[in-house]
Scaffold this motif. Structure first.
Motif, PDB file in Angstrom:
ATOM      1  N   THR A   1       0.827  -1.215   0.000  1.00 54.65           N
ATOM      2  CA  THR A   1       0.000   0.000   0.000  1.00 54.65           C
ATOM      3  C   THR A   1       0.858   1.261   0.000  1.00 54.65           C
ATOM      4  O   THR A   1       0.703   2.126  -0.862  1.00 54.65           O
TER       5      THR A   1
ATOM      6  N   CYS B   1      -1.424   0.175   7.623  1.00 55.29           N
ATOM      7  CA  CYS B   1      -1.856   0.369   6.221  1.00 55.29           C
ATOM      8  C   CYS B   1      -3.025  -0.566   5.882  1.00 55.29           C
ATOM      9  O   CYS B   1      -3.980  -0.171   5.201  1.00 55.29           O
TER      10      CYS B   1
ATOM     11  N   ALA C   1      -6.871   0.432   4.717  1.00 59.53           N
ATOM     12  CA  ALA C   1      -7.418  -0.060   3.450  1.00 59.53           C
ATOM     13  C   ALA C   1      -8.705  -0.846   3.658  1.00 59.53           C
ATOM     14  O   ALA C   1      -9.615  -0.822   2.822  1.00 59.53           O
TER      15      ALA C   1
ATOM     16  N   PHE D   1       1.416  -6.248   3.911  1.00 58.43           N
ATOM     17  CA  PHE D   1       0.903  -4.942   4.321  1.00 58.43           C
ATOM     18  C   PHE D   1       1.387  -4.632   5.709  1.00 58.43           C
ATOM     19  O   PHE D   1       1.508  -5.531   6.579  1.00 58.43           O
TER      20      PHE D   1
END
Length: 621
Positions: free
Chosen positions: A503, A526, A530, A522
């Motif tokens: 990300t 983050c 998301a 990830f």
């Protein structure tokens, strides 16, 4: 002579008089003086001269603009005509005067001049004002009495037949005159009493028709047993209230014609208000009486589409009394839904039971969803009917089985028919041979059940094989699951130092991270950012709650050990930090944000938030 003038002696004797044709003045002169006379309204008293000469037309001409003088002339003319025995002319003149009404009326009565008196009264009536209702009632009543007396005197006299007809026409013209209609209508009760006292039924009906008092006309025909004429009046004027009032009388004498008139009236009649007449009429129980009542009720239900419960209940009672076949057909046509039938179900059940219509009772039981009662009663009528009832509760297998057991017990114990019992067993898949065996007597041989027992054993064998196959499939599935779990425990992923977050594109190992089987990596924060927009509202609230609790939970000290008592106390206080992290992982990292359903659900989401579109648009300019 209209004027006398005296001249004094000092003027001397009168010599001459002359009229100036241009000015109209009169000049008179004596020996010593001249006089001028100015004449105004010279003809104002001429009417008196003509009146004294009995020249009434000229007298009325000269006093036309003087009502008091005209009244005097008319009174003198009326008296003159009365003395000359010209009574009709006298009555016409008296009607135009202001003379006392009573004196004039007595004058004609003393002279026995009823015709002239009637003329006088009619002309007085024509001159009344709308506010003079009392005088109008008096005059109309008196005129009616005069006409009726004269007609009564002339009736039956062959020599006066033409005069009787003439008087009758004048009387009818008086009754039907539009000029007198208002007065006649206001005093119609008194006029009807006069007509009844004289026994003049012909004019009573005639006057009632003119006044549109059709109720009195119909009542008169009914009193004289002219029922067809009464019905003709009802059918012609189509007044529902009159139908409601006279139907109880007419239906006893002309039922078929009356029902035809009802049917012709159609929806203008309220059938509920005719039910009392039909009930009173059909109490005799004769076929014709019941058939006419049934015919009208069928018309209301089938043609007019009546939904009133009273109408349907009465039709049910008629069917139950005389037409059992029609009763069952009606019930079946009404349907089997208790909310859509228009008759009272309890009343229908009681009615059918009283008259012994068992098939109809069974149908009502089915509509009421009383299937056990329906089967019990149907077994007294027909086993096939009971079978139909037993199959109705489709959603309740236990009840269906119970109903079929009732049928089987009845067939075995009451009818002692083993073959039919076996047929019942074949008709219902819920019944087994072991369910019906207790109903059979001990002396029944096994030959009757051989086929059923074999079929049952085959069914049990097949069922056992199915269970074995399912058990084997379940065992194999459990082994596969254990193998997959073993493989998952040994599964791992490798993270290189140069790997970056999918990300933010920063190095992955700088912060806590998640690694998915698909290969995407990830940072924890983050991934949280998301995933959050795609979660439902209740999951977002749960996520915030877990974050809040996780932030408030104390971090465990490195290398510390916890006793069982401490762990039990922490568990009692609330979920542990490890449990909160596990719940958070389940909510956020259940699947890859790029490869899972979250990405599929966001396919119709715009790339730019609509609330920030203008801001983003301006940033590109």
């Amino acid at each position: 002579v209209v004027l006398r003038d005296h001249f004094l002696e000092k003027f001397g004797p009168l010599r001459h008089m002359v009229k100036d044709s241009s000015t109209g003045h009169l000049w008179a002169y004596t020996e010593r003086a001249v006089f001028r006379y100015h004449v105004q309204r010279e003809a104002r008293d001429v009417w008196r001269t003509y009146l004294d000469m009995n020249r009434f037309d000229l007298a009325k001409e000269y006093c036309r603009e003087r009502p008091d003088c005209l009244d005097t002339v008319l009174a003198r003319e009326a008296e003159f005509c009365f003395r000359q025995r010209r009574y009709l002319e006298s009555a016409r003149c008296y009607a135009l005067t202001q003379s006392y009404f009573e004196e004039i009326a007595l004058k004609f009565l003393e002279a026995r001049q009823e015709e002239a008196l009637a003329e006088f009264l009619q002309r007085k009536l024509a001159g009344l004002k709308p506010a003079e209702r009392t005088q109008a009632t008096l005059l109309t009543t008196w005129l009616t009495e005069l006409y009726l007396s004269r007609l009564g005197a002339l009736q039956g006299d062959p020599e006066a037949l033409s005069l009787y007809r003439e008087t009758r026409e004048r009387f009818r013209s008086f009754l039907s005159s539009p000029r007198h209609k208002e007065w006649l209508f206001s005093s119609r009760a008194s006029i009807h009493e006069l007509l009844a006292s004289h026994g003049d039924t012909e004019h009573m009906v005639y006057f009632a028709v003119i006044m549109q008092d059709y109720e009195r006309v119909v009542a008169y025909h009914c009193q004289h047993e002219a029922y067809e004429e009464a019905l003709a009046v009802l059918a012609r004027h189509r007044d529902p209230q009159l139908f409601y009032k006279f139907s109880p009388i007419l239906i006893r004498h002309i039922p078929r014609q009356l029902v035809d008139a009802w049917i012709e009236m159609g929806s203008r009649l309220d059938a509920r208000q005719l039910i009392p007449a039909l009930v009173n009429y059909s109490q005799g129980g004769e076929a014709q009486q019941v058939s006419q009542a049934t015919r009208y009720m069928e018309f209301c239900v089938n043609v007019l589409g009546e939904t009133e419960q009273a109408i349907h209940n009465y039709l049910l009672s008629l069917y139950a009394r005389s037409q059992p076949a029609s009763l069952l057909a009606y019930l079946e046509q009404a349907g089997a839904s208790p909310h859509r039938v228009h008759y009272d179900l309890k009343y229908a059940l009681r009615l059918c039971a009283e008259h012994g219509h068992h098939r109809a009772c069974v149908h009502v039981y089915k509509v009421l969803e009383l299937y056990e009662e329906a089967v019990d009663l149907a077994l007294q009528v027909d086993v096939d009917l009971a079978k139909q009832c037993a199959d109705l509760p489709e959603d309740d297998e236990e009840l269906r089985k119970k109903l079929w057991l009732k049928i089987a017990r009845h067939v075995v114990q009451e009818e002692e028919d083993v073959q039919t019992a076996m047929a019942c067993l074949a008709s219902c898949p819920l019944l087994k041979i072991e369910d019906v065996l207790p109903f059979f007597p001990d002396f029944v041989t096994i030959d009757h059940f051989k086929e059923a027992i074999c079929s049952s054993l085959k069914a049990y064998n097949y069922h056992i094989q199915e269970l074995q196959r399912e058990m084997e499939e379940a065992t194999a599935s459990a082994q596969r699951i254990r193998r997959d779990l073993q493989e998952l425990r040994g599964r791992y992923g490798t993270v290189e130092p140069q790997d970056k977050c999918a990300t933010c594109d920063f190095p992955l190992l700088n912060r806590p991270f998640y690694l998915f089987l698909c290969g995407h990596m990830f940072h924890a924060d983050c991934l949280l950012q998301a995933v959050r927009p795609g979660l439902p509202a209740y999951k977002q609230a749960r996520l915030e709650e877990l974050q809040r609790k996780l932030g408030a939970a104390p971090a465990p000290a490195k290398g510390s050990t916890r006793t069982k008592e401490a762990e039990a106390g922490a568990a009692a206080a609330g979920p542990s930090r490890e449990q909160l992290k596990a719940d958070l992982d389940e909510l956020v990292a259940a699947e890859c944000v790029y490869c899972g359903e979250l990405m599929i659900r966001s396919i119709d989401r715009p790339f730019i938030d609509p609330q920030r579109y203008e801001e983003e648009h301006l940033s590109w300019l």
